[in-house]
Design a protein around this motif. Structure first.
Motif, PDB file in Angstrom:
ATOM      1  N   GLY A  99      -4.966  19.649  14.186  1.00 59.94           N
ATOM      2  CA  GLY A  99      -4.707  19.745  15.621  1.00 59.94           C
ATOM      3  C   GLY A  99      -5.933  19.381  16.439  1.00 59.94           C
ATOM      4  N   PRO A 100      -5.885  19.692  17.733  1.00 57.12           N
ATOM      5  CA  PRO A 100      -7.013  19.369  18.608  1.00 57.12           C
ATOM      6  C   PRO A 100      -8.227  20.261  18.329  1.00 57.12           C
ATOM      7  CG  PRO A 100      -5.334  20.582  19.805  1.00 57.12           C
ATOM      8  CD  PRO A 100      -4.769  20.286  18.449  1.00 57.12           C
ATOM      9  N   ARG A 101      -9.379  19.835  18.807  1.00 58.61           N
ATOM     10  CA  ARG A 101     -10.632  20.561  18.575  1.00 58.61           C
ATOM     11  C   ARG A 101     -10.551  21.998  19.077  1.00 58.61           C
ATOM     12  NH1 ARG A 101     -16.663  18.890  18.773  1.00 58.61           N
ATOM     13  NH2 ARG A 101     -17.614  20.916  19.069  1.00 58.61           N
ATOM     14  N   ARG A 102      -9.928  22.222  20.216  1.00 56.62           N
ATOM     15  CA  ARG A 102      -9.840  23.583  20.771  1.00 56.62           C
ATOM     16  C   ARG A 102      -9.107  24.513  19.815  1.00 56.62           C
ATOM     17  NH1 ARG A 102      -6.566  26.362  25.134  1.00 56.62           N
ATOM     18  NH2 ARG A 102      -7.650  28.335  25.237  1.00 56.62           N
ATOM     19  N   ALA A 103      -8.066  24.006  19.153  1.00 53.98           N
ATOM     20  CA  ALA A 103      -7.334  24.837  18.191  1.00 53.98           C
ATOM     21  C   ALA A 103      -8.254  25.233  17.032  1.00 53.98           C
ATOM     22  CB  ALA A 103      -6.106  24.097  17.680  1.00 53.98           C
ATOM     23  N   GLU A 124     -11.551  25.509  17.192  1.00 55.44           N
ATOM     24  CA  GLU A 124     -12.512  26.477  17.725  1.00 55.44           C
ATOM     25  C   GLU A 124     -11.882  27.860  17.832  1.00 55.44           C
ATOM     26  OE1 GLU A 124     -13.573  24.478  21.324  1.00 55.44           O
ATOM     27  OE2 GLU A 124     -15.144  23.276  20.351  1.00 55.44           O
TER      28      GLU A 124
END
Length: 155
Positions: A103-107, A109
């Motif tokens: 998934g995206p980087r925020r997920a 993190e």
């Protein structure tokens, strides 16, 4: 009450899952129709969430073992890279089959923060130096219990 049922391919892997907190273990090589055992262990209800790691025709067994309206997360393809099942049981079960991917980087993190907060430790099955990458891939092919780590540089 939450109970984890491990469906594994060997008694050793099941024993390791039980040591990590799984409540029950089913050896799918000795019990190929493992979905019936899951139903028995859940008093006929089925599993709320199934982590499907085998793929192929095993997905149909997962569909039979999941509670009505439950979730099957496909995260592995150990047996086959195809998904094969009849559509009517899926429609009747109202289950969700979801593919899990990066998934995206925020997920990531958020995941790392949660792991740190809960103190979750990864299960590492084996560590290989970079010079032994082929052996690490062979280990994965045989079926690892946990992660196989390749050290890119000396620590």
């Amino acid at each position: 009450m939450l109970q984890t049922i491990d469906v594994g391919s060997s008694d050793d892997k099941i024993a390791r899952a039980l040591a990590l907190g799984a409540r029950h273990g089913i050896n799918r090589n000795r019990t190929p129709e493992w979905q019936h055992e899951v139903l028995a262990l859940t008093d006929g209800r089925g599993a709320e969430h199934i982590l499907e790691m085998t793929g192929g025709k095993n997905v149909e067994r997962s569909l039979q073992a999941v509670v009505q309206g439950g979730r099957i997360s496909v995260i592995g393809l150990l047996d086959s890279d195809t998904l094969s099942l009849p559509i009517l049981p899926l429609l009747g079960s109202r289950a969700s089959i979801v593919g899990i991917a990066v998934g995206p980087r925020r997920a990531l993190e958020d995941l790392v923060r949660t792991i740190d907060l809960l103190g979750i430790k990864p299960v590492i099955d084996a560590t290989y130096p970079f010079s032994q990458v082929p052996q690490a891939f062979a280990h994965l092919q045989r079926g690892a219990f946990g992660k196989v780590v390749v050290q890119v540089s000396e620590a």
